[in-house]
Design a protein around this motif. Structure first.
Motif, PDB file in Angstrom:
ATOM      1  N   LYS A 378       0.837  -1.201   0.000  1.00  0.00           N
ATOM      2  CA  LYS A 378       0.000   0.000   0.000  1.00  0.00           C
ATOM      3  C   LYS A 378       0.878   1.261   0.000  1.00  0.00           C
ATOM      4  N   LEU A 379       1.947   1.261   0.800  1.00  0.00           N
ATOM      5  CA  LEU A 379       2.853   2.410   0.807  1.00  0.00           C
ATOM      6  C   LEU A 379       3.546   2.572  -0.545  1.00  0.00           C
ATOM      7  N   TRP A 382       1.168   4.199  -2.940  1.00  0.00           N
ATOM      8  CA  TRP A 382       1.021   5.627  -2.680  1.00  0.00           C
ATOM      9  C   TRP A 382       2.307   6.412  -2.961  1.00  0.00           C
ATOM     10  N   LEU A 384       5.170   6.176  -1.324  1.00  0.00           N
ATOM     11  CA  LEU A 384       5.756   6.619  -0.057  1.00  0.00           C
ATOM     12  C   LEU A 384       6.836   5.684   0.489  1.00  0.00           C
ATOM     13  N   ALA A 423       4.724  13.692   8.274  1.00  0.00           N
ATOM     14  CA  ALA A 423       3.664  13.310   7.341  1.00  0.00           C
ATOM     15  C   ALA A 423       3.888  11.918   6.778  1.00  0.00           C
ATOM     16  N   THR A 424       5.143  11.612   6.456  1.00  0.00           N
ATOM     17  CA  THR A 424       5.451  10.281   5.924  1.00  0.00           C
ATOM     18  C   THR A 424       5.151   9.214   6.966  1.00  0.00           C
ATOM     19  N   LYS A 427       1.542   8.300   7.511  1.00  0.00           N
ATOM     20  CA  LYS A 427       0.858   7.495   6.493  1.00  0.00           C
ATOM     21  C   LYS A 427       0.869   6.008   6.836  1.00  0.00           C
ATOM     22  N   LEU A 430      -2.421   5.098   8.234  1.00  0.00           N
ATOM     23  CA  LEU A 430      -3.445   5.047   7.196  1.00  0.00           C
ATOM     24  C   LEU A 430      -3.348   3.761   6.387  1.00  0.00           C
ATOM     25  N   ALA A 431      -2.124   3.339   6.102  1.00  0.00           N
ATOM     26  CA  ALA A 431      -1.944   2.090   5.359  1.00  0.00           C
ATOM     27  C   ALA A 431      -2.415   0.900   6.178  1.00  0.00           C
ATOM     28  N   TYR A 434      -6.219   0.985   6.192  1.00  0.00           N
ATOM     29  CA  TYR A 434      -6.770   0.663   4.875  1.00  0.00           C
ATOM     30  C   TYR A 434      -6.999  -0.844   4.754  1.00  0.00           C
TER      31      TYR A 434
END
Length: 634
Positions: A378-379, A382, A384, A423-424, A427, A430-431, A434
């Motif tokens: 997922k990262l 995105w 990332l 911010a990184t 995430k 969030l991953a 998800y």
């Protein structure tokens, strides 16, 4: 006439703290409370009480809050001890030397002086300054070849990625603290000027003990053998209860009740610098050859122990029990100190987060493989994944083959991440969410996922700085006028350049086959050990008890064998040094690299390296059966 040994009692080994949130209030948790200082004064005769409150990270933890007026700068447990103990210190005429001044030794000294004055006690207070080089650190970076790393002179050592990044931008505000490790000279001068309580910032752990012994016995700065002995005495008692039964590999031979409420140690240092390690008989604890050897081997850099005032060669140190709870230590050889001292620099390393999830029972490894793949894919999707400096998935434990309960069948996966910006790191949560309902069979964890929130972390750079760059001073507060009289002590009069560290295999190994048949058993069946952190590195000292076991250990425990015992933890860029201490039957190793950029930013679960020795002791090795005659060893 030779003076009687000086009795120096330790009252602290660290300032550990944390915050516990409850529904009604916030509780601040702290280690080594002031009761220890009071108890060391109360329960028997001592001449000095010393305390080490500063692990390397402590100063950095509070540096920004102190500069912003949100922290007093000194250690609250040090003030706790002083406020509880001043009356008995005055009554018994016990002198105190502690580094609990941390970032603000003057502030703690003035607070202590005010309490002394209010109580109308006959105690003179002083403080040491000169360790804080933050105002000059950018100048020093430019001036001293960008401040050499402590391990820079060893061409075989590879530093962790990113270690020197902060040096590329010397004008930035990323550096939050820079404190030099001071020696004993200012402390000793303070005692000569009549100080009773001396508050220090970042002095070397053993410096208060060395100063007390040097002043007591009248040693000149050139009494290197004596100073080396007192350095080892300070090393033995500076870690609180680590020499009276705590963090002790042989604890399992004792009843639990004998290990509760341990008392802190005392060093009796004679005019030759040799010492007896003991404790107050009224307080619980154990002092044996084994507890002393374990602490002697703790957090060493090899067989040469460095201090701002002396280099101590501990190759031929001897440890011998005199009687119950009395162990004699001698044999250290002293040489002039190096012209440099350690400079601990902490800088903003970025942001990190972590989370722990659990798996139960069948196909655990594949469950964790699925979880890792979900997050990474997922990262990657995105864009990332490459922005993370560290993204680690660490399986903790192995499930029992035929479990008797669910806990026996449960292990954990620790997910640890670092990146330069919040911010990184953010995430990652969030991953995880998800794929939250696409988890593997039976996944469970705490319902509180706040650990996944990005938090800033500090990275550590151990540099070396010329002692001639320091303005090390003792500052005495006049009891009547409250004026401060400052004495600058200057660098050592004589120094010697640092030589390359020793590293060698045993000189005359014994054929391992000559010990007869073997059986695979944990190394810890016959060997005790202790390990700890040294910047980016982990040290470990391993020792045995009989001459025959020693011949086997020194022949068996080679550098390549240490690498083999580390198993999948070994990385090709690590480097190992090895030395021997034959009189205590010990082999000592330094493994360079495992802690990355130091304790405060290490990806390891065991970021202090304390568990490393117990891991190595648990690995099964072919032990000669003749060593396992005692039924309890089989």
């Amino acid at each position: 006439m030779t003076k009687q040994p000086v009795r120096i009692a330790n009252c602290s080994g660290a300032m550990s703290k944390g915050t516990l949130l409850s529904s009604s209030k916030e509780l601040r948790l702290k280690g080594d409370p002031g009761d220890h200082m009071y108890n060391q004064a109360k329960y028997g005769p001592v001449d000095f009480i010393t305390g080490d409150y500063l692990a390397e990270i402590n100063i950095a933890n509070d540096a920004e809050a102190y500069r912003n007026g949100q922290h007093p700068g000194w250690v609250s447990t040090a003030w706790d001890g002083l406020s509880k103990s001043l009356d008995i210190l005055n009554e018994k005429r016990i002198k105190v030397i502690i580094n609990g001044g941390c970032l603000n030794p003057r502030g703690l000294a003035e607070k202590t002086h005010d309490l002394v004055k209010g109580k109308k006690l006959n105690l003179r207070v002083a403080y040491v300054e000169g360790d804080d080089l933050l105002p000059r650190v950018h100048e020093l970076i430019s001036k001293q070849q960008r401040l050499k790393h402590l391990d820079a002179e060893n061409p075989q050592v590879t530093l962790a990625e990113g270690t020197k990044e902060f040096l590329n931008n010397p004008g930035s505000s990323n550096i939050i603290s820079a404190n030099a490790y001071l020696g004993m000279r200012a402390i000793k001068r303070g005692l000569e000027e009549g100080a009773d309580i001396i508050i220090c910032g970042r002095v070397a752990d053993a410096s208060p003990v060395m100063a007390a012994a040097a002043w007591w016995h009248g040693w000149p700065d050139s009494a290197y053998d004596e100073l080396a002995g007192s350095l080892i005495a300070g090393h033995l008692i500076e870690c609180s209860t680590y020499v009276t039964g705590a963090n002790f590999a042989g604890f399992d031979k004792y009843d639990i009740k004998d290990l509760l409420n341990l008392g802190l140690p005392i060093a009796e240092i004679d005019s030759k610098g040799e010492c007896v390690i003991t404790k107050h008989e009224a307080l619980p604890g154990i002092v044996t050859e084994d507890t002393v050897k374990c602490q002697l081997l703790y957090e060493l850099q090899g067989n040469i122990y460095l201090n701002s005032d002396v280099k101590a060669d501990i190759t031929h140190v001897q440890v011998k029990e005199q009687s119950k709870n009395r162990v004699h230590v001698g044999g250290a050889k002293g040489y002039p100190p190096p012209p440099t001292t350690k400079l601990a620099i902490f800088y903003k390393g970025g942001f990190q987060c972590e989370a722990t999830i659990n798996a139960t029972g069948y196909a655990t490894a594949k469950k964790y493989e699925l979880q890792e793949a979900q997050l990474r894919s997922k990262l990657q999707e995105w864009g990332l994944l490459e922005q993370f400096d560290v993204l680690d998935f660490q399986q903790i434990g192995l499930p029992a083959g035929n479990p008797r309960c669910q806990l026996e069948s449960t292990t954990s996966l620790r997910i640890f991440a670092q990146a330069k910006d919040a911010a990184t790191v953010g995430k990652l949560a969030l991953a995880w969410m998800y794929n939250g309902m696409a988890h593997f069979a039976g996944m469970h964890s705490t319902l509180d996922m706040r650990q996944l929130r990005p938090i800033p972390f500090n990275a550590f750079y151990p540099a070396i700085v010329e002692q001639s760059e320091l303005e090390e001073s003792i500052n005495l507060i006049d009891p009547s006028t409250q004026e401060v009289k400052k004495h600058v002590v200057g660098p050592p009069h004589k120094t010697e350049p640092l030589a390359a560290r020793d590293s060698f295999e045993t000189s005359n190994p014994v054929d391992l086959a000559s010990f007869g048949p073997t059986i695979n058993r944990p190394l810890g069946v016959i060997a005790l050990a202790r390990s700890g952190d040294k910047g980016a590195n982990v040290n470990i000292g391993i020792f045995v008890h009989t001459d025959e076991e020693w011949d086997w250990l020194r022949s068996f425990m080679t550098r390549s064998k240490m690498q083999e015992l580390m198993g999948t933890d070994w990385r090709d860029w690590y480097f190992v040094e090895r030395v021997e201490m034959p009189l205590i039957k010990a082999v000592h190793f330094v493994v360079y690299g495992p802690l990355g950029r130091g304790v405060s930013s290490s990806r390891l679960l065991d970021s202090l390296g304390k568990g490393f020795a117990e891991f190595i002791r648990a690995v099964h090795v072919p032990i000669p059966k003749r060593f396992l005659r005692l039924e309890s060893r089989i």
